[in-house]
Design an enzyme around this catalytic site. Structure first.
Site, PDB file in Angstrom:
ATOM      1  N   GLU A 275       0.824  -1.281  -0.039  1.00 30.13           N
ATOM      2  CA  GLU A 275       0.093  -0.140  -0.055  1.00 30.13           C
ATOM      3  C   GLU A 275       0.694   1.335   0.128  1.00 30.13           C
ATOM      4  OE1 GLU A 275      -3.848  -1.729   2.117  1.00 30.13           O
ATOM      5  OE2 GLU A 275      -2.445  -0.707   3.418  1.00 30.13           O
ATOM      6  N   ASP A 355      -8.268  -9.331   2.600  1.00 30.09           N
ATOM      7  CA  ASP A 355      -8.175  -8.268   3.375  1.00 30.09           C
ATOM      8  C   ASP A 355      -9.769  -8.246   4.250  1.00 30.09           C
ATOM      9  OD1 ASP A 355      -7.483  -6.111   5.077  1.00 30.09           O
ATOM     10  OD2 ASP A 355      -7.714  -4.579   3.622  1.00 30.09           O
ATOM     11  N   GLU A 383     -13.590  -3.728  10.262  1.00 23.37           N
ATOM     12  CA  GLU A 383     -13.483  -2.795   9.329  1.00 23.37           C
ATOM     13  C   GLU A 383     -14.437  -2.845   8.136  1.00 23.37           C
ATOM     14  OE1 GLU A 383      -9.953  -1.878   6.130  1.00 23.37           O
ATOM     15  OE2 GLU A 383      -9.443  -3.007   7.828  1.00 23.37           O
TER      16      GLU A 383
END
Length: 823
Positions: A275, A355, A383
């Site tokens: 990232e 993820d 998340e």
């Protein structure tokens, strides 16, 4: 039942037992702890027992630090951190003693807290009970930033940091360590994996020492996450090349300074080449060379380890190339490195290859590393699963991963046996989880979300635990012994993940949220494609799903051992719940249930959203059985979830209906007979605007006030028959202001005959702490409902919206729902 419950004590309330239950227990008058060192977990165990007995049984026990050696016991058949809990008779046989023996000091503390938590559930001390952990590493990864914010933090600012420094008052840190110890978690990385080099300035090094001092009495060791380019940004070097002698010397010096402040530091967590983060690949070195740099810096100081995250991938993938696949990244990047990591490097692998999605298969990298030990990474921070504003108990999801048989070399290879070290005879491996506690008294922003932190600790210790039994224990400890309360919480919790999966994204398509914006919260199925992040659905007008087969796709299925790969290679043998993860199929493809893919999408989203409507109703039945503060807090959250589940349902169904053009067999999608579009009302001071993405609004449009200073009015002559309705308003509550609304019914021409049905403010950000959007979209679309509203013939609906700042009192639609109807 206390009226002052805030959630701060979580499951360690030690609520008094009812008098008839308490009198069944012997008088515990003396506690003997075999140390007088206040930093020892054994001393902590004695103090905890003293406090717990006072709260639970109202016994004032004496605490001493000496014992006749003839009364000591040696534990057997337990490993590091394990304990034995049981009863023995006194010398004359007239007094039964509770004995707690730990294999080490932490084990003694764990045994003491096991005794107290059993007692708090009105469960007597067992005659003989031995317990040992499944794995030695049972750690937490905090995502706290030095400025006090928390990445994916939904419960207020950090309990560790503020304004670039370690907090002066670490009271909450000690309380957190107590919670961790009670579920036998023994380590924590205190800062974000997206680290900052200033963590290592002299002041913060001393601060880290204070954090370690606060947590050490609870048997919790601390570690830190490092930023790879710290030699450049803090040390003033020209490079961070892991083979450069000056870089090696820099990290050796920093590590020595850290150990001077934290002599029992557990080690380093490294996120690199992910990232946009720099890492060894930036300097032409291998991942192993990067990890070994830190491992060798730690080696002279004892047992410190490097937790090297396998979350390494290219987030600028070309979607037009159908061979590209982010899921392949971990195995590809770590291929050929199994024999070259130093012995104190452990590769930390997310449970799935993408993820923390609502449904993923286990990462195939777990089957590739034999000599290099691993840590499996879970996420307590929700998340992609409602961000603590939606109830989503995660233990059932974790079981699907832990119980999965990878069939390595054709032999039984359950994931839980790999990460425990049993499969490859590792002595050091285990678990980590991203946890986002903040300084809110609820710790996670929601009382019910704490079941996930509790369950995580329980599963690290025993990954074969029954999910329902775990949440039952948590409910009794957190809310008391009333069986109606415990049963309701257990049922809601056990239904919550399947319900969330149904209305958010099923058949392995992942959580259909917006991955381009940082929210990762509300529905936005289009955002999954057309970007470089690689969390693609490959949806077009005819088909959907990733082709990850070896024969025609990205080859991902071939990363698994042969027996598993054969199952996933073909749609006929792939479980339906993972079909779209592995296969690109027509919307008309028939599932094993007989339904088509698209009809399953429609049905599942409607079923999930419908079940979510029952959550607040079932919770409301507990009124008077739960303290009012927590009762109202949870009712508010579940009511919000029920409304947002409908937003999810409509967004996903509308999007795919438009994408493929195949109608819902039950004629539900797009047909809402009880709704009134805001854009169809008579508007004064309001105007119609398009909403993007289109599926985030009924009819792709909403209304907003014409300015941010003057209110707007929307009116509509009610055409539904006179009667009693639940009136629901869907509106957008986004960042940038707090709009206010009033809802009236009555004669359109006679102001005196208007009846105020209700008023509210767009202030969800003050009550719900998830990541909010600054746009009118699926993140911010929400609902308020007014129950049992009487509608008379000739009534006119009037909504007055008063804007504030950038929030222009936006409204989507209004529903008039007869009792029992869900629109």
């Amino acid at each position: 039942m206390s009226t002052g419950e805030t959630g701060l004590e979580a499951w360690l309330r030690y609520a008094p037992l009812p008098a008839d239950a308490a009198k069944q227990y012997p008088q515990y008058t003396d506690i003997v702890a075999l140390t007088d060192s206040q930093s020892s977990p054994v001393y902590t165990a004695g103090k905890e027992l003293q406090d717990g007995l006072k709260k639970i049984l109202n016994f004032s026990a004496n605490l001493t630090n000496t014992i006749d050696s003839s009364e000591s016991l040696s534990p057997s058949a337990i490993v590091d951190d394990g304990f034995w809990l049981g009863t023995v008779s006194g010398e004359k046989g007239d007094k039964t003693q509770v004995v707690i023996v730990g294999q080490n000091e932490r084990g003694a503390l764990y045994g003491a807290m096991e005794f107290l938590m059993r007692l708090a559930q009105n469960q007597p001390c067992p005659t003989s009970y031995a317990s040992s952990p499944s794995a030695p590493i049972r750690w937490i990864n905090q995502w706290d930033n030095l400025d006090g914010s928390i990445e994916r933090g939904y419960a207020g600012p950090s309990i560790f940091f503020k304004d670039g420094a370690v907090l002066d008052d670490l009271t909450r840190v000690e309380q957190y360590a107590r919670l961790m110890a009670s579920v036998r978690l023994n380590g924590i990385v205190v800062n974000n994996v997206n680290s900052h080099c200033n963590l290592l300035n002299p002041s913060n090094l001393k601060g880290l020492g204070r954090i370690a001092d606060a947590m050490r009495p609870w048997g919790v060791r601390i570690g830190v996450a490092l930023y790879f380019d710290t030699p450049i940004e803090l040390g003033g070097l020209q490079t961070s090349d892991p083979l450069d002698p000056d870089v090696v010397a820099f990290w050796n010096d920093i590590t020595t300074q850290l150990y001077q402040n934290v002599p029992d530091m557990l080690g380093y967590l490294i996120k690199a080449n992910s990232e946009g983060q720099p890492g060894p690949l930036t300097y032409g070195r291998t991942l192993a060379e990067g990890a070994n740099l830190f491992a060798r810096a730690l080696k002279p100081h004892g047992d410190g380890i490097v937790m090297y995250r396998a979350f390494v991938y290219n987030h600028h993938l070309d979607e037009s190339n159908w061979k590209n696949d982010r899921a392949n990244a971990a195995v590809e990047f770590f291929d050929g490195l199994d024999d070259v990591f130093d012995e104190n490097v452990l590769v930390q692998i997310k449970y799935g290859p993408i993820d923390f999605q609502v449904r993923e298969p286990p990462s195939p990298l777990l089957a590739h590393l034999r000599r290099t030990r691993t840590i499996i990474e879970f996420q307590v921070a929700q998340e992609y699963m409602g961000q603590q504003s939606h109830l989503c108990y995660l233990a059932p999801l974790w079981r699907t991963i832990l119980d999965f048989d990878l069939r390595i070399d054709g032999e039984p290879s359950l994931v839980k046996d790999v990460v425990s070290g049993e499969r490859f005879n590792w002595k050091y491996s285990g678990y980590a989880a991203v946890v986002n506690v903040g300084n809110d008294s609820t710790w996670l922003g929601s009382h019910l979300a704490m079941s996930n932190l509790y369950a995580y600790g329980r599963y690290c210790w025993d990954p074969s635990s029954d999910e329902a039994a775990v949440v039952q224990d948590w409910a009794r400890l957190t809310f008391g012994l009333n069986p109606t309360v415990v049963d309701t919480i257990t049922q809601l919790s056990m239904e919550s993940w399947p319900t969330y999966e149904n209305y958010s994204g099923n058949l392995g398509i992942q959580t259909l949220c917006d991955i381009v914006k940082t929210c990762h919260y509300g529905p936005s199925p289009a955002a999954m494609d057309g970007n470089g992040w690689g969390q693609w659905t490959r949806a077009d007008a005819h088909a959907i799903g990733m082709d990850r087969t070896v024969a025609t796709g990205t080859g991902y299925s071939g990363q698994y051992p042969a027996e598993v790969a054969r199952v996933f290679e073909h749609p006929e043998t792939t479980p339906d719940e993972l079909l779209l993860w592995f296969h690109h199929v027509p919307y008309t493809h028939r599932l094993k249930s007989g339904k088509t893919v698209i009809q399953h999408f429609y049905d599942a989203h409607y079923e999930g959203a419908q079940n979510a409507q029952t959550f607040p109703v079932r919770w409301a039945a507990l009124r008077g059985l739960v303290d009012e503060h927590r009762f109202q807090h949870i009712l508010f959250h579940l009511t919000y979830q029920a409304g947002h589940a409908l937003v999810w349902r409509d967004s996903v169904c509308t999007f795919y209906h438009a994408k493929c053009g195949i109608p819902d067999e039950h004629n539900r999608v797009g047909n809402y007979q009880w709704r009134v579009k805001a854009q169809d009302m008579h508007l004064s001071g309001y105007k119609v605007v398009p909403v993007r993405p289109f599926e985030a609004a009924y009819g792709a449009e909403a209304i907003i006030t014409e300015s941010n200073t003057a209110p707007g009015t929307a009116t509509w002559p009610v055409t539904f028959p006179a009667g009693t309705y639940n009136v629901a308003v869907n509106y957008y509550d986004h960042l940038g202001g707090t709009s206010r609304y009033q809802l009236f019914l009555g004669s359109g021409s006679d102001e005196g005959k208007k009846r105020l049905v209700g008023e509210w403010a767009g202030d969800l950000g003050q009550h719900l702490l998830h990541d909010f959007s600054d746009l009118r979209d699926g993140h911010s679309n929400t609902r308020i409902t007014f129950k049992d509203v009487r509608v008379e013939d000739g009534d006119v609906l009037t909504i007055v919206g008063t804007p504030d700042g950038e929030e222009l009192a936006p409204i989507d639609y209004v529903s008039f729902l007869p009792d029992g109807i869900i629109d």
